[in-house]
Design an enzyme around this catalytic site. Structure first.
Site, PDB file in Angstrom:
ATOM      1  N   CYS A  80      34.865  39.126  44.583  1.00 30.44           N
ATOM      2  CA  CYS A  80      33.575  39.361  43.956  1.00 30.44           C
ATOM      3  C   CYS A  80      32.973  38.156  43.256  1.00 30.44           C
ATOM      4  O   CYS A  80      31.873  37.704  43.576  1.00 30.44           O
ATOM      5  CB  CYS A  80      33.793  40.505  42.970  1.00 30.44           C
ATOM      6  SG  CYS A  80      32.467  40.806  41.873  1.00 30.44           S
ATOM      7  N   HIS A 135      29.916  40.436  36.517  1.00 34.16           N
ATOM      8  CA  HIS A 135      31.190  39.785  36.865  1.00 34.16           C
ATOM      9  C   HIS A 135      31.082  38.275  37.022  1.00 34.16           C
ATOM     10  O   HIS A 135      31.770  37.669  37.858  1.00 34.16           O
ATOM     11  CB  HIS A 135      31.799  40.418  38.138  1.00 34.16           C
ATOM     12  CG  HIS A 135      33.301  40.348  38.135  1.00 34.16           C
ATOM     13  ND1 HIS A 135      34.077  40.727  39.209  1.00 34.16           N
ATOM     14  CD2 HIS A 135      34.175  39.928  37.177  1.00 34.16           C
ATOM     15  CE1 HIS A 135      35.349  40.547  38.927  1.00 34.16           C
ATOM     16  NE2 HIS A 135      35.440  40.064  37.695  1.00 34.16           N
TER      17      HIS A 135
HETATM   18  C1  NG6 Z   1      42.203  42.314  41.402  1.00 28.77           C
HETATM   19  C2  NG6 Z   1      42.567  43.719  40.989  1.00 28.77           C
HETATM   20  C3  NG6 Z   1      41.723  44.685  41.783  1.00 28.77           C
HETATM   21  C4  NG6 Z   1      40.262  44.357  41.652  1.00 28.77           C
HETATM   22  C5  NG6 Z   1      40.021  42.901  41.983  1.00 28.77           C
HETATM   23  C6  NG6 Z   1      38.623  42.448  41.743  1.00 28.77           C
HETATM   24  C7  NG6 Z   1      44.934  43.882  40.318  1.00 28.77           C
HETATM   25  C8  NG6 Z   1      46.338  44.063  40.778  1.00 28.77           C
HETATM   26  N1  NG6 Z   1      44.001  43.952  41.248  1.00 28.77           N
HETATM   27  O1  NG6 Z   1      42.918  41.403  40.630  1.00 28.77           O
HETATM   28  O2  NG6 Z   1      41.976  45.988  41.346  1.00 28.77           O
HETATM   29  O3  NG6 Z   1      39.825  44.622  40.357  1.00 28.77           O
HETATM   30  O4  NG6 Z   1      40.840  42.081  41.186  1.00 28.77           O
HETATM   31  O5  NG6 Z   1      37.792  42.977  42.677  1.00 28.77           O
HETATM   32  O6  NG6 Z   1      44.676  43.680  39.139  1.00 28.77           O
HETATM   33  S1  NG6 Z   1      36.408  42.281  42.892  1.00 28.77           S
HETATM   34  O7  NG6 Z   1      35.760  43.025  43.954  1.00 28.77           O
HETATM   35  O8  NG6 Z   1      35.699  42.392  41.638  1.00 28.77           O
HETATM   36  O9  NG6 Z   1      36.677  40.911  43.286  1.00 28.77           O
HETATM   37 CA    CA Z   2      33.966  43.137  45.341  1.00 28.88          CA
END
Ligand code: NG6
Ligand code: CA
Length: 514
Positions: A80, A135
């Site tokens: 993300c 984010h």
């Molecule tokens: C990872 C998390 C996952 C999710 C991701 C971010 C753990 C083990 N997993 O680190 O759950 O939050 O980060 O997702 O903590 S994103 O779409 O925002 O990149």
């Molecule tokens: Ca994402």
């Protein structure tokens, strides 16, 4: 008798001609509003228009049918934060330290005052807003969530914001409206930490009986709304969100923004929480699919899009609004909660025909749905053009007539012709970022060697990160199963060298000649 009318006619004709000569040139067609809908963790194969059969997505399918659907569109990264960073700055995130998946107490990673996508729209007279997932960090230093939260979106080009600050599974679980936590009671201060617990409230790992869904892999700290999260928070009780109401909350905010700005030009970056974890859709969507909360979250996402499209129709804005719909990275099924997504997936293929998923250097990491609609300007259809979200900045800058300095948006190329369907080729190359980098040049896919791991067992995804270089020909092998690196060592070496050169150049967009 007929002289007068003749003279009158002649005079009228002369007047018309003279009048025409004196009139200024007709104005160019008005610039459109821009509505960018950014889904979270939505894979290439999740929508009906992308081949899904087990989840109804009528609103997204309607958007696809009235617009252009891309089959080779990419986020810049397989997670993300780096994708969002590139989208807003026009720079590949791998060029900048500190743009990996951020904790919820991270500082803003975009320089205040930078030439961002919304800042360019502002310069062109647009009213800009971000509603939904951010984010990209907030504030500087040790942030006090009870005071003014800055710098943030308002310092990088947005006129207003209503945010989910980090992710749904990370504290703080409150909304931020402009510079403040929304609905915060000063008598119940909010504190946030990623190092230590802040009060005696039970944690997810201590009281699984209090939870709506079992946590998995570290999502076991502060409990908010019956769901345990990554990180600790205390206080701010009145401001805490209710996950099941989040989609409605963002939609209401967006409609309010559209209504307030219907008489002027606007750019709305609407970033959904769906379909990221925790997946807790509103009860009216529960059970709408046989796929459990993950499928129901897709239905909620589709409803969200439908509400926005209906609002454009109601406000008579549809013909004057360029709508873009895409996702920040590829799909993941189990990403932190035992919510039944794995058990109920059945034959739904989140990545469609692609290999990998979120976090992966294989195509499913970054190849995502992209739908573009602008009635009268974008002919409906399907485009195979290779396009990347890093190009939205330069492309929309070109659309609204804003020049870029050499040092702005160094990886962003003007691909407006591809986005609007006139060019069906798009970029000649693009870099894909995961735990290693990959380079696409036309149909060729080179994956740079890395230190692994090649497989993430907890999320069940092949990461594509191997110790040896890999080469695939996507024309014959879209699923990236036939590694040609040994059979085509020269091509592999040439692509490795090109990737290295693109890294070392520090930029993609050529400097304007001086
Ligand atoms: C990872 C998390 C996952 C999710 C991701 C971010 C753990 C083990 N997993 O680190 O759950 O939050 O980060 O997702 O903590 S994103 O779409 O925002 O990149
Ligand atoms: Ca994402």
């Amino acid at each position: 008798m007929c002289r007068t009318p003749l003279l009158l006619l002649l005079a009228a004709g002369v007047n018309t001609v003279v009048g025409r000569a004196q009139e200024p040139a007709p104005p160019p067609p008005p610039l459109p509003n821009i509505l960018l809908i950014y889904a979270d963790d939505l894979g290439y194969g999740e929508l009906g228009c992308q081949g899904a059969t087990r989840v109804p997505t009528p609103n997204l399918d309607r958007l696809a049918a009235s617009g252009l659907r891309f089959t080779d569109a990419h986020s810049t990264a397989a997670t993300c934060t780096p994708s969002r960073y590139s989208l807003l700055t026009g720079q590949y995130a791998f060029r900048r330290q500190g743009t990996g998946v951020l904790p919820g107490d991270a500082n803003l990673v975009i320089e205040p005052g930078a030439t961002t996508l919304p800042a360019l729209l502002q310069r062109a007279g647009y009213r800009t807003a971000v509603i939904g997932k951010w984010h990209l960090g907030l504030g500087r230093g040790d942030l006090d969530w009870n005071g003014a939260i800055a710098p943030g979106p308002l310092e990088v080009g947005f006129d207003e914001c209503f945010l989910l600050p980090a992710t749904g599974d990370r504290v703080p679980c409150v909304y931020v409206e402009n510079h403040r936590v929304a609905g915060l009671d000063p008598g119940d201060p909010l504190r946030v930490s990623y190092r230590q617990r802040l009060d005696d409230a039970p944690l997810g790992r201590e009281r699984p009986d209090l939870l709506k869904m079992p946590w998995f892999d570290g999502h076991d700290m502060t409990i908010v709304n019956g769901i345990s999260r990554i990180g600790y928070m205390s206080g701010g009780t009145a401001a805490r969100w209710i996950d099941e109401q989040m989609a409605d909350t963002f939609v209401a905010r967006a409609i309010d923004f559209l209504e307030r700005n219907q008489d002027r030009r606007f750019g709305l970056y609407f970033a959904t929480h769906d379909i990221h974890v925790p997946r807790a859709p509103h009860p009216r969507f529960v059970g709408k699919t046989a796929m459990g909360p993950r499928g129901d979250a897709i239905v909620q996402l589709d409803w969200t899009v439908g509400r926005l499209l209906d609002s454009l129709d109601r406000l008579h804005l549809t013909d004057h609004t360029l709508v873009l719909f895409t996702s920040d990275n590829g799909p993941v099924v189990n990403d932190g909660y035992a919510d039944g997504a794995v058990e109920h997936l059945g034959d739904h293929r989140p990545a469609g025909p692609l290999r990998g998923g979120k976090y992966s250097a294989f195509e499913a990491g970054t190849r995502v749905p992209l739908l573009v609609r602008w009635p009268g300007r974008v002919r409906p259809g399907v485009s195979p053009a290779l396009v990347s979200q890093v190009d939205l900045l330069a492309s929309l800058a070109a659309l609204v007539g804003q020049p870029l300095d050499d040092d702005d948006a160094v990886d962003s190329l003007d691909q407006l012709a591809a986005l609007l369907g006139a060019d069906r080729v798009g970029r000649d190359h693009v870099i894909e970022q995961a735990s290693t980098l990959a380079l696409r040049v036309g149909p060729w896919k080179f994956v740079a060697p890395g230190q692994g791991p090649a497989y993430a067992a907890k999320v069940g995804i092949e990461l594509g990160n191997a110790r040896a270089p890999q080469l695939y020909d996507l024309r014959l092998d879209l699923g990236e199963h036939d590694d040609l690196a040994f059979r085509e060592p020269e091509r592999t070496a040439a692509l490795a060298a090109r990737l290295q050169a693109l890294r070392e150049a520090g930029r993609t967009r050529p400097r304007a000649s001086r």
